[in-house]
Structure formats: C-alpha cells, structure tokens
Design a protein around this motif. Structure first.
Motif, PDB file in Angstrom:
ATOM      1  N   UNK A 198       0.825  -1.207   0.000  1.00  0.00           N
ATOM      2  CA  UNK A 198       0.000   0.000   0.000  1.00  0.00           C
ATOM      3  C   UNK A 198       0.861   1.259   0.000  1.00  0.00           C
ATOM      4  N   UNK A 199       1.979   1.222   0.715  1.00  0.00           N
ATOM      5  CA  UNK A 199       2.893   2.371   0.713  1.00  0.00           C
ATOM      6  C   UNK A 199       3.462   2.595  -0.689  1.00  0.00           C
ATOM      7  N   UNK A 200       3.786   1.536  -1.394  1.00  0.00           N
ATOM      8  CA  UNK A 200       4.298   1.672  -2.756  1.00  0.00           C
ATOM      9  C   UNK A 200       3.251   2.303  -3.670  1.00  0.00           C
ATOM     10  N   UNK A 233       5.136  13.984   9.641  1.00  0.00           N
ATOM     11  CA  UNK A 233       3.991  13.077   9.654  1.00  0.00           C
ATOM     12  C   UNK A 233       4.369  11.655   9.332  1.00  0.00           C
ATOM     13  N   UNK A 234       5.307  11.487   8.398  1.00  0.00           N
ATOM     14  CA  UNK A 234       5.768  10.137   8.074  1.00  0.00           C
ATOM     15  C   UNK A 234       6.651   9.571   9.181  1.00  0.00           C
ATOM     16  N   UNK A 245       7.988   4.150   5.982  1.00  0.00           N
ATOM     17  CA  UNK A 245       7.680   5.562   6.197  1.00  0.00           C
ATOM     18  C   UNK A 245       8.902   6.338   6.685  1.00  0.00           C
ATOM     19  N   UNK A 246       9.767   5.690   7.452  1.00  0.00           N
ATOM     20  CA  UNK A 246      10.995   6.351   7.876  1.00  0.00           C
ATOM     21  C   UNK A 246      11.878   6.697   6.677  1.00  0.00           C
ATOM     22  N   UNK A 247      11.902   5.837   5.672  1.00  0.00           N
ATOM     23  CA  UNK A 247      12.688   6.118   4.467  1.00  0.00           C
ATOM     24  C   UNK A 247      12.084   7.305   3.713  1.00  0.00           C
ATOM     25  N   UNK A 248      10.769   7.363   3.657  1.00  0.00           N
ATOM     26  CA  UNK A 248      10.123   8.507   2.999  1.00  0.00           C
ATOM     27  C   UNK A 248      10.455   9.792   3.741  1.00  0.00           C
ATOM     28  N   UNK A 249      10.378   9.752   5.069  1.00  0.00           N
ATOM     29  CA  UNK A 249      10.687  10.940   5.857  1.00  0.00           C
ATOM     30  C   UNK A 249      12.134  11.376   5.655  1.00  0.00           C
TER      31      UNK A 249
END
Length: 271
Positions: free
Chosen positions: A99-101, A152-153, A164-168
């Motif tokens: 879902x994140x992808x 937020x991420x 999400x940590x990688x996105x942040x």
C-alpha cells in the motif's frame, strides 16, 4: 478437597477474574486506536486469550488428572500461537508495504505535475487503505499547516514504519538541499520493490527447510500413534503421570524448541 479438585477450581476462578467486561474492552480499543490497528487488536484480545488459556487448563486437569498434560499442552499451544501470530504479522506487513508503494506512485506523480505537497499526500491517501492512508493524511495535514510532511511520516507506527521512515528521510534531504522530491520518492519505491522481491525469493528458498522442521517436530506424534496401534499403549504411559509425564513435558519442550530455533534462523536470513 484433594489437589485434583482444588487446582482446577483455582484456575477456573482465575479465568473468570481475568475475563474483562465488554465495557472495558471498548475502552481499551478506544484508547489504543490512535496508535495502530494491530496494537488495538492485540490489546483487546490479550485478556480474553489469558482467560481462555486458564479455562482450557482447568478442563485438561479435570479430564486427565495430570499437570504434565497441561504443561505440555500449553507449550504446544504457545508455540502454535506464536507461529500463527508471526505469519499473520508478516502478511500484514507485506500488505501495508504494498500500500505504501501504491501511495508513493500517486505522491510522486502529483508532485511531478506541480501539486502542493499537502494535496499530493491527500491524493496518495485516497489510493491506500487504512492504516497506511492515515499516515499520508497526517503528512498532508502537517504540510497544510506550514510544516514539513516528513514529520507526519516519521511518527508512523506499525509494520510499515520502516518504509515511512525512508520517505521521511528523503523528504528531509529534499527540503534541506533543494533536490527534486519526486525523483527521490521514486528511488524509495524502487528500493521497497527490490527488498520485496528479495524477500519473496528468500522465503521460497527457505520453504523446504521450514517444511522439514515441521515434519521432524511431528514425527514423535506419529511414532506414539504407531506404538498405540501396535498395542504398546504409549499414551497410557505418557498420560499416567510420573516418569511418563516428565517424558511428555520434556519431549514437547524439545519439539517446540526445535521449531522456535528453526524459525529464528530462517527469519534472521530473511531480515
């Protein structure tokens, strides 16, 4: 009253005492809903599981009259429950990472056409299912209020927290150095896809070892069943207490330890 009667009564009383009322379960779910869906379910089910285990132990002692049977059953039950819970957690993590992808695809596409980060995160949230969508909505709210969506991420919890940590991290790099955020997010998505492919290949390669471990753990049961068919009556020895009860507990503990050790080795390879 004999010990055979007193111990079951005590366990039954403990089961009734540990069983929470419906109102308490609702309060537990309400207070933990903001943390994660998985944590909510675990908090709500834990008291019920403890009460069910105590009630099952009561029934086993009453039926068999042996504490060794209860100990062996608890060992086997705890091992089975742990393996099922880990498998469920793995499936949930895989679904949330996928879902994140999907959200990253939409997020990068929106940013490429010049959308505001808040609008891009909101659009990504519409493409995902809870609880992943809630994280994207939190990031959108942060950006809408003038802050960085990375915060937020970074505060996300659950099986997809690492993603999400990688996105942040890449979001903060883009904010600090003025890099193209859409390209960095696409790189994160490619990294997540590569990790997922590696995990699938590794899981397929370890399927044989896990199946062998399960078969070896079940062989003693097959041997006892064959002995019973031959008239040796091993069940009467194992369930009769004394040395047989000790052998039952030790054998169950060794079989469960073998499964636990196999799972630990294979999971370390996968991770």
């Amino acid at each position: 009253m004999t010990t055979t009667v007193v111990v079951p009564l005590l366990l039954l009383g403990a089961a009734l005492a540990l069983l929470p009322p419906a109102g308490a379960l609702r309060r537990i779910r309400t207070r933990t809903a903001s943390r994660s869906v998985r944590a909510t379910g675990a908090a709500g089910r834990r008291p019920v599981a403890v009460a069910a285990i105590a009630a099952l132990a009561t029934v086993l002692i009453v039926v068999s009259g042996s504490v060794a049977v209860v100990v062996a059953a608890l060992l086997v039950g705890a091992t089975a429950h742990g393996r099922i819970a880990r498998a469920r957690a793995d499936r949930e993590r895989i679904a949330q990472v996928a879902a994140v992808q999907a959200g990253l695809d939409t997020l990068a596409a929106e940013l490429t056409v010049g959308a505001h980060p808040a609008a891009a995160c909101a659009a990504a949230a519409d493409e995902c299912a809870p609880p992943v969508a809630e994280v994207f909505r939190t990031a959108a709210a942060r950006a809408r209020l003038g802050g960085s969506a990375a915060q937020g991420f970074r505060g996300a919890r659950g099986p997809a927290a690492e993603a999400f940590e990688r996105i942040a991290a890449v979001w903060l790099v883009a904010d600090r150095h003025g890099l193209a955020l859409a390209e960095l997010l696409q790189a994160v998505r490619a990294d997540l896809q590569g990790r997922a492919r590696f995990r699938r290949r590794t899981e397929a390669g370890l399927a044989g070892a896990r199946a062998t471990a399960a078969v070896l753990a079940g062989l003693p049961v097959v041997g006892v069943g064959l002995g019973q068919l031959m008239g040796a009556s091993p069940w009467r020895v194992l369930l009769g207490g004394g040395v047989g009860g000790v052998l039952l507990v030790v054998g169950s503990a060794l079989a469960c330890a073998g499964l636990f050790w196999t799972d630990r080795i294979t999971r370390r390879v996968v991770s």
